[in-house]
Design an enzyme around this catalytic site. Structure first.
Site, PDB file in Angstrom:
ATOM      1  N   GLN A 267      -2.644 -12.602   7.869  1.00 25.99           N
ATOM      2  CA  GLN A 267      -2.800 -12.477   6.273  1.00 25.99           C
ATOM      3  C   GLN A 267      -1.830 -13.254   5.212  1.00 25.99           C
ATOM      4  OE1 GLN A 267      -2.632  -8.290   4.390  1.00 25.99           O
ATOM      5  NE2 GLN A 267      -0.438  -8.599   3.312  1.00 25.99           N
TER       6      GLN A 267
ATOM      7  N   MET B 286       0.615  -1.425   0.225  1.00 26.88           N
ATOM      8  CA  MET B 286       0.393   0.570  -0.072  1.00 26.88           C
ATOM      9  C   MET B 286       0.734   1.579  -0.154  1.00 26.88           C
ATOM     10  SD  MET B 286      -3.941  -0.866   2.116  1.00 26.88           S
ATOM     11  CE  MET B 286      -2.704  -0.748   3.667  1.00 26.88           C
ATOM     12  N   GLY B 287       2.472   0.819  -0.041  1.00 27.30           N
ATOM     13  CA  GLY B 287       3.151   1.992  -0.464  1.00 27.30           C
ATOM     14  C   GLY B 287       3.575   2.425   1.153  1.00 27.30           C
ATOM     15  N   ALA B 288       4.385   4.104   0.922  1.00 26.99           N
ATOM     16  CA  ALA B 288       4.670   4.583   2.027  1.00 26.99           C
ATOM     17  C   ALA B 288       5.797   3.530   2.519  1.00 26.99           C
ATOM     18  CB  ALA B 288       3.320   4.601   3.356  1.00 26.99           C
TER      19      ALA B 288
ATOM     20  N   HIS C  19       9.119  -3.493   3.344  1.00 24.19           N
ATOM     21  CA  HIS C  19       8.811  -3.619   2.169  1.00 24.19           C
ATOM     22  C   HIS C  19       9.611  -4.049   1.149  1.00 24.19           C
ATOM     23  CE1 HIS C  19       5.537  -0.579   3.455  1.00 24.19           C
ATOM     24  NE2 HIS C  19       5.162  -1.784   3.712  1.00 24.19           N
TER      25      HIS C  19
ATOM     26  N   GLY D 266       5.238 -10.484   3.658  1.00 25.37           N
ATOM     27  CA  GLY D 266       5.630 -10.206   5.301  1.00 25.37           C
ATOM     28  C   GLY D 266       5.044 -10.867   6.162  1.00 25.37           C
ATOM     29  N   GLU D 267       5.552 -11.799   6.605  1.00 21.81           N
ATOM     30  CA  GLU D 267       5.735 -11.736   8.143  1.00 21.81           C
ATOM     31  C   GLU D 267       4.911 -11.013   9.128  1.00 21.81           C
ATOM     32  OE1 GLU D 267       8.263 -14.715   9.144  1.00 21.81           O
ATOM     33  OE2 GLU D 267       8.195 -16.706   7.951  1.00 21.81           O
TER      34      GLU D 267
ATOM     35  N   ASP E 101       2.339  -9.168   8.460  1.00 23.17           N
ATOM     36  CA  ASP E 101       1.354  -9.701   8.523  1.00 23.17           C
ATOM     37  C   ASP E 101       1.142 -10.823   8.736  1.00 23.17           C
ATOM     38  OD1 ASP E 101       0.025  -6.654   9.010  1.00 23.17           O
ATOM     39  OD2 ASP E 101       2.045  -6.618   6.988  1.00 23.17           O
TER      40      ASP E 101
ATOM     41  N   HIS F 239       9.273   1.082   3.381  1.00 16.87           N
ATOM     42  CA  HIS F 239      10.492   1.105   4.388  1.00 16.87           C
ATOM     43  C   HIS F 239      10.574  -0.020   3.950  1.00 16.87           C
ATOM     44  CE1 HIS F 239       7.924  -1.842   6.261  1.00 16.87           C
ATOM     45  NE2 HIS F 239       6.698  -0.388   6.573  1.00 16.87           N
TER      46      HIS F 239
HETATM   47  P1  AMP Z   1       1.541  -2.992   3.262  1.00 15.41           P
HETATM   48  O1  AMP Z   1       1.917  -1.810   3.009  1.00 15.41           O
HETATM   49  O2  AMP Z   1       1.401  -2.609   4.920  1.00 15.41           O
HETATM   50  O3  AMP Z   1       0.225  -2.960   3.192  1.00 15.41           O
HETATM   51  O4  AMP Z   1       2.253  -3.690   3.432  1.00 15.41           O
HETATM   52  C1  AMP Z   1       2.466  -4.054   2.359  1.00 15.41           C
HETATM   53  C2  AMP Z   1       3.312  -5.961   2.375  1.00 15.41           C
HETATM   54  O5  AMP Z   1       4.933  -5.686   3.299  1.00 15.41           O
HETATM   55  C3  AMP Z   1       2.448  -7.405   3.404  1.00 15.41           C
HETATM   56  O6  AMP Z   1       3.033  -8.045   3.096  1.00 15.41           O
HETATM   57  C4  AMP Z   1       3.875  -6.756   4.770  1.00 15.41           C
HETATM   58  O7  AMP Z   1       2.979  -7.433   5.543  1.00 15.41           O
HETATM   59  C5  AMP Z   1       4.726  -6.584   4.051  1.00 15.41           C
HETATM   60  N1  AMP Z   1       5.621  -5.478   5.639  1.00 15.41           N
HETATM   61  C6  AMP Z   1       5.145  -4.578   6.200  1.00 15.41           C
HETATM   62  N2  AMP Z   1       5.822  -4.654   7.152  1.00 15.41           N
HETATM   63  C7  AMP Z   1       6.712  -5.245   6.915  1.00 15.41           C
HETATM   64  C8  AMP Z   1       8.266  -5.560   7.917  1.00 15.41           C
HETATM   65  N3  AMP Z   1       8.287  -4.760   9.105  1.00 15.41           N
HETATM   66  N4  AMP Z   1       8.755  -6.579   7.494  1.00 15.41           N
HETATM   67  C9  AMP Z   1       8.438  -7.146   6.458  1.00 15.41           C
HETATM   68  N5  AMP Z   1       7.688  -7.356   5.638  1.00 15.41           N
HETATM   69  C10 AMP Z   1       6.863  -5.878   6.175  1.00 15.41           C
END
Ligand code: AMP
Length: 282
Positions: free
Chosen positions: A157, A34-36, A41, A151-152, A154, A38
């Protein structure tokens, strides 16, 4: 300087690019986000590149996975910053569709994953996993990647997505990548940007509490005691509320079973920010 990463915004262009690679024998790894972005990602992009020749990142803040009182409108967005980070990480293509491309007028179909998607996050965020399962199914069918990385961080998910790809016979390998943490243990998250300095100082208590609960459960098998200890520790540390801290079977997310991998999962509120985290039971 890293080459400017190209962005496509339509499913047709996405398919054209991936199809051209496929004709040359190059496989694709998909990383939905979903962007933003770090480092968490970016680590997923690294995993995708280990498994596939081309890494495609999707950037879509999916309105269907936000409840009416949740943070869809204020969710952090920084496409140019994301694009720079992704280029430096070796991403080959960014897919950033508008909402109308994903859900054109007349769109009705939903994918839901009962049981796995109804507990934990599903209980506190009704409809959340239907939103996630629907968008991930669409992204997988749009891109038809060989591999998709999640990512683990989530964890639930990840299990929901493993289930739906099996149930729907979507021909993709789902790869889970370990949680990337700040030096003090806080799991990286786009939502950490919401934390005040005082809240940021308290936040690492979440990881500490679940790691200790996992150790206690591993030592004596007493899930209730480990969970109660962790919940009260979080409230003492300054968390406003604890949605859940719980020891679960790592695959089914039901009660832990002797001899099978278990996981401690938690969601708790720091002021108006909801943090989630999880760790394996050693
Ligand atoms: P999001 O943009 O938050 O929906 O996350 C996108 C993907 O990045 C998902 O598969 C998350 O599980 C993964 N993700 C988010 N934060 C982390 C993290 N700290 N370490 C590893 N994977 C992550």
């Amino acid at each position: 300087m890293a080459e400017k990463l190209s962005i496509v915004r339509t499913v047709a262009e996405l398919r054209e690019r991936i199809g051209a690679w496929r004709k040359r024998g190059l496989g694709t790894g998909l990383v939905p986000t979903m962007g933003a972005l770090h480092q968490g990602h970016l680590s997923l992009v690294g995993e995708a590149l280990k498994k596939a020749d081309r890494a495609v990142v999707t950037l879509f803040v999916n309105p269907r996975q936000f409840g009416p009182k949740e943070d869809f409108a204020r969710y952090p967005r920084d496409e140019e910053g994301d694009r720079r980070l992704l280029a430096a990480a070796g991403t080959h293509l960014l897919f950033a569709p508008e909402v109308a491309e994903m859900y054109p007028s007349g769109y009705v179909t939903q994918v839901s994953v009962p049981q796995l998607g109804d507990v934990l996050e599903g209980e506190f965020r009704p409809g959340f996993f239907t939103g996630v399962a629907t968008v991930v199914t669409k992204l997988l069918l749009q891109a038809l990647p060989e591999v998709a990385v999640f990512g683990e961080k989530d964890f639930q998910q990840l299990q929901v997505i493993r289930r739906l790809t099996r149930d729907l016979d979507i021909p993709v390998e789902i790869v889970g990548a370990p949680t990337v943490r700040e030096a003090d243990g806080l799991a990286m998250s786009s939502r950490n940007a919401y934390l005040s300095a005082a809240e940021r100082a308290i936040a690492p208590a979440l990881h500490r509490a679940i790691a200790e609960a996992a150790r206690r459960f591993a030592a004596d098998g007493a899930a209730d005691a480990a969970e109660a200890w962790a919940a009260s520790t979080l409230l003492d540390a300054g968390f406003r509320a604890v949605d859940y801290v719980t020891v679960r079977d790592a695959a089914s997310l039901g009660s832990p079973e002797r001899g099978k991998p278990a996981r401690v999962l938690a969601a708790a509120w720091l002021g108006t920010t909801r943090l989630i985290d999880n760790v394996p039971v050693p």
